[in-house]
Design an enzyme around this catalytic site. Structure first.
Site, mmCIF file in Angstrom:
data_model
loop_
_atom_site.group_PDB
_atom_site.id
_atom_site.type_symbol
_atom_site.label_atom_id
_atom_site.label_comp_id
_atom_site.label_asym_id
_atom_site.label_seq_id
_atom_site.Cartn_x
_atom_site.Cartn_y
_atom_site.Cartn_z
ATOM 1 N N LYS A 80 0.858 -1.189 0.000
ATOM 2 C CA LYS A 80 0.000 0.000 0.000
ATOM 3 C C LYS A 80 0.887 1.229 0.000
ATOM 4 C CE LYS A 80 -4.512 1.013 0.539
ATOM 5 N NZ LYS A 80 -5.681 0.237 0.113
ATOM 6 N N THR A 155 -16.188 -3.398 -6.718
ATOM 7 C CA THR A 155 -16.118 -3.449 -5.242
ATOM 8 C C THR A 155 -17.526 -3.451 -4.660
ATOM 9 O OG1 THR A 155 -14.027 -2.257 -5.297
ATOM 10 C CG2 THR A 155 -15.175 -2.324 -3.184
ATOM 11 N N ARG A 212 -23.830 14.549 -0.705
ATOM 12 C CA ARG A 212 -23.832 13.152 -1.159
ATOM 13 C C ARG A 212 -25.076 12.386 -0.685
ATOM 14 N NH1 ARG A 212 -17.695 11.126 -2.047
ATOM 15 N NH2 ARG A 212 -17.326 12.773 -3.557
HETATM 16 P P1 NAI Z 1 -14.583 7.649 -1.616
HETATM 17 O O1 NAI Z 1 -13.532 8.590 -1.166
HETATM 18 O O2 NAI Z 1 -15.152 7.785 -2.992
HETATM 19 O O3 NAI Z 1 -15.826 7.699 -0.606
HETATM 20 C C1 NAI Z 1 -15.705 7.800 0.779
HETATM 21 C C2 NAI Z 1 -16.957 8.517 1.275
HETATM 22 O O4 NAI Z 1 -16.963 8.467 2.704
HETATM 23 C C3 NAI Z 1 -17.033 9.986 0.887
HETATM 24 O O5 NAI Z 1 -18.302 10.289 0.378
HETATM 25 C C4 NAI Z 1 -16.753 10.728 2.200
HETATM 26 O O6 NAI Z 1 -17.379 11.991 2.263
HETATM 27 C C5 NAI Z 1 -17.336 9.750 3.199
HETATM 28 N N1 NAI Z 1 -16.803 9.864 4.543
HETATM 29 C C6 NAI Z 1 -15.534 10.072 4.956
HETATM 30 N N2 NAI Z 1 -15.468 10.085 6.300
HETATM 31 C C7 NAI Z 1 -16.729 9.870 6.755
HETATM 32 C C8 NAI Z 1 -17.300 9.737 8.038
HETATM 33 N N3 NAI Z 1 -16.581 9.868 9.151
HETATM 34 N N4 NAI Z 1 -18.631 9.497 8.114
HETATM 35 C C9 NAI Z 1 -19.390 9.375 7.013
HETATM 36 N N5 NAI Z 1 -18.896 9.478 5.767
HETATM 37 C C10 NAI Z 1 -17.578 9.730 5.638
HETATM 38 O O7 NAI Z 1 -13.974 6.176 -1.381
HETATM 39 P P2 NAI Z 1 -14.439 4.819 -2.035
HETATM 40 O O8 NAI Z 1 -13.634 4.523 -3.235
HETATM 41 O O9 NAI Z 1 -15.927 4.792 -2.119
HETATM 42 O O10 NAI Z 1 -13.962 3.775 -0.913
HETATM 43 C C11 NAI Z 1 -14.656 3.652 0.315
HETATM 44 C C12 NAI Z 1 -13.884 2.716 1.227
HETATM 45 O O11 NAI Z 1 -13.770 1.444 0.590
HETATM 46 C C13 NAI Z 1 -12.448 3.146 1.537
HETATM 47 O O12 NAI Z 1 -12.138 2.803 2.852
HETATM 48 C C14 NAI Z 1 -11.593 2.323 0.562
HETATM 49 O O13 NAI Z 1 -10.305 2.053 1.046
HETATM 50 C C15 NAI Z 1 -12.411 1.039 0.504
HETATM 51 N N6 NAI Z 1 -12.202 0.285 -0.701
HETATM 52 C C16 NAI Z 1 -12.435 0.873 -1.911
HETATM 53 C C17 NAI Z 1 -12.262 0.143 -3.078
HETATM 54 C C18 NAI Z 1 -12.542 0.731 -4.425
HETATM 55 O O14 NAI Z 1 -12.524 -0.031 -5.410
HETATM 56 N N7 NAI Z 1 -12.832 2.024 -4.526
HETATM 57 C C19 NAI Z 1 -11.807 -1.254 -3.041
HETATM 58 C C20 NAI Z 1 -11.652 -1.783 -1.704
HETATM 59 C C21 NAI Z 1 -11.825 -1.016 -0.593
HETATM 60 N N1 PHE Z 2 -7.577 0.368 -3.224
HETATM 61 C C1 PHE Z 2 -8.451 -0.711 -3.592
HETATM 62 C C2 PHE Z 2 -8.387 -1.853 -2.567
HETATM 63 O O1 PHE Z 2 -8.082 -1.620 -1.434
HETATM 64 C C3 PHE Z 2 -8.280 -1.151 -5.043
HETATM 65 C C4 PHE Z 2 -6.929 -1.690 -5.423
HETATM 66 C C5 PHE Z 2 -6.729 -3.061 -5.443
HETATM 67 C C6 PHE Z 2 -5.886 -0.856 -5.835
HETATM 68 C C7 PHE Z 2 -5.514 -3.608 -5.859
HETATM 69 C C8 PHE Z 2 -4.662 -1.407 -6.235
HETATM 70 C C9 PHE Z 2 -4.491 -2.759 -6.247
HETATM 71 O O2 PHE Z 2 -8.738 -2.977 -2.813
#
Ligand code: NAI
Ligand code: PHE
Length: 357
Positions: A80, A155, A212
């Site tokens: 990471k 995801t 949002r």
């Molecule tokens: P993002 O940044 O698009 O969305 C996160 C959302 O959470 C935002 O709308 C933000 O305003 C909100 N937020 C932040 N702190 C908050 C709080 N204390 N209370 C309520 N809402 C809050 O991120 P994304 O891509 O949707 O990812 C979400 C989570 O999933 C992260 O932890 C990320 O590491 C994890 N993840 C994402 C993947 C992906 O493919 N995008 C894959 C695997 C895990």
């Molecule tokens: N950040 C995402 C995760 O935690 C997507 C990701 C997967 C990014 C693998 C890079 C490599 O799963």
């Protein structure tokens, strides 16, 4: 936490740490394991209280990536990168951001492919396009730039499969009619909320960014204050913001029956999963539930899978979790323990085959 403490409690392979005096940014690349293949994991860019917190986050998240790849059967290790920003991303001007990405690309290049990055909190496909112009070792470019595009959809689909499997395990049966609370309506959470709505759930939402929540509210979702998420009664909690939401104390009182979301490293403290298990709350371990993004990126860019193959593999997350739940029940251990043991078996099997060759 200071850098010493973050590193001395970690069993990963290597960590690269760099500070840029001009922007004030800290760069950390943590390579936890390359046993199954080159390490992979996203680039997280956010503000941390101290550089030690950035290192601690990178090392913890890298370990989770190792388990995620192993359980998903992907030929990659876990790593990471974290960029500790001098100010929130929205306040950083284009020139500074470009410099930060340039330095990050230099760091990636120095690892010669031991670690591949991709998008995570604070970075997106367009940032991956920029990085890829400067170095290889980058997954998740935009479709326009020839990449597979955002991992968020895969995801979210995987998280929803996890949610359904966990609801059955908890004796809830269908999602329809159940109160599903989605915390964080970003790229993943907004899609999870839509899937839950379409399945007939009674949706509750919380996001620090009220804009949002508007679309979800227009579709009938009830708004929950962000500091009341872990005190709000619901059947299913889907944490899709950042990790560390639930510690032992919260686990003792949280009023839900299922926890299945996207946030990496959702639980804090070694005993939290046990407390949830003792209370009969079904927890879908995050590194199993949120593997859809990794399946999308590695499947498309390393294994040459079609979108249909990615979808089929993502849908298998439900089956993997049923096996984890089964195993946890039979052994009387937490689902987190059962999932980590599954990852360790995959890693052990890989080391066995390497030794044998
Ligand atoms: P993002 O940044 O698009 O969305 C996160 C959302 O959470 C935002 O709308 C933000 O305003 C909100 N937020 C932040 N702190 C908050 C709080 N204390 N209370 C309520 N809402 C809050 O991120 P994304 O891509 O949707 O990812 C979400 C989570 O999933 C992260 O932890 C990320 O590491 C994890 N993840 C994402 C993947 C992906 O493919 N995008 C894959 C695997 C895990
Ligand atoms: N950040 C995402 C995760 O935690 C997507 C990701 C997967 C990014 C693998 C890079 C490599 O799963």
């Amino acid at each position: 936490m200071n850098i010493d403490a973050a590193l001395s409690s970690w069993e990963g392979e290597s960590a690269m740490i760099r500070h840029d005096r001009q922007t004030g940014a800290w760069f950390v690349i943590a390579v936890h394991s390359t046993r199954l293949g080159p390490a992979a994991g996203g680039t997280r860019a956010m503000v941390y209280a101290t550089p030690g917190e950035a290192v601690a986050d990178a090392t913890r998240l890298a370990g989770a990536m190792t388990a995620k790849m192993a359980v998903a059967g992907l030929p990659m290790g876990g790593g990471k990168s974290v960029i500790g920003l001098p100010a929130p991303r929205a306040e950083i001007d284009d020139v500074t951001w470009r410099r930060i990405l340039t330095l990050h690309a230099q760091n990636l290049a120095k690892l010669h492919g031991d670690y591949w990055t991709g998008p995570d909190v604070g970075t997106n496909s367009s940032d991956m396009d920029t990085l890829r112009q400067m170095t290889g070792y980058v997954f998740g470019r935009s479709v326009e730039a020839g990449g597979p595009g955002s991992s968020a959809e895969a995801t979210a689909l995987g998280v929803f499969e996890a949610m359904k499997a966990a609801a059955v395990e908890a004796g809830l049966g269908q999602i329809s009619g159940r109160r599903v609370l989605v915390q964080g309506l970003g790229a993943v959470g907004a899609r999870v909320a839509q899937l839950a709505l379409r399945a007939g759930a009674r949706l509750l939402v919380a996001d620090v960014d009220p804009a949002r929540c508007v679309a979800a509210q227009a579709q009938g979702a009830r708004l929950v204050k962000t500091d009341e998420v872990t005190r709000t009664a619901c059947e299913v909690l889907a944490p899709c913001a950042t990790g560390g939401l639930i510690d032992t104390e919260i686990a003792r009182t949280i009023p839900c029956l299922v926890i299945a979301g996207a946030a990496n490293n959702l639980l804090r403290g070694g005993k939290t999963a046990d407390v949830l298990a003792q209370r009969g709350i079904v927890f879908a371990p995050d590194f199993v539930a949120n593997a859809g993004g990794a399946i999308h990126l590695v499947g498309r860019e390393v294994l040459g899978w079609t979108p249909d193959e990615v979808l089929a593999r993502t849908m298998q997350i439900g089956q993997t979790l049923r096996e984890v739940f089964d195993n946890a029940r039979k052994r009387g251990v937490s689902t987190e323990r059962a999932a980590q043991d599954l990852a360790d078996r995959q890693l052990g099997a890989a080391s066995g085959s390497a030794d044998g060759n």
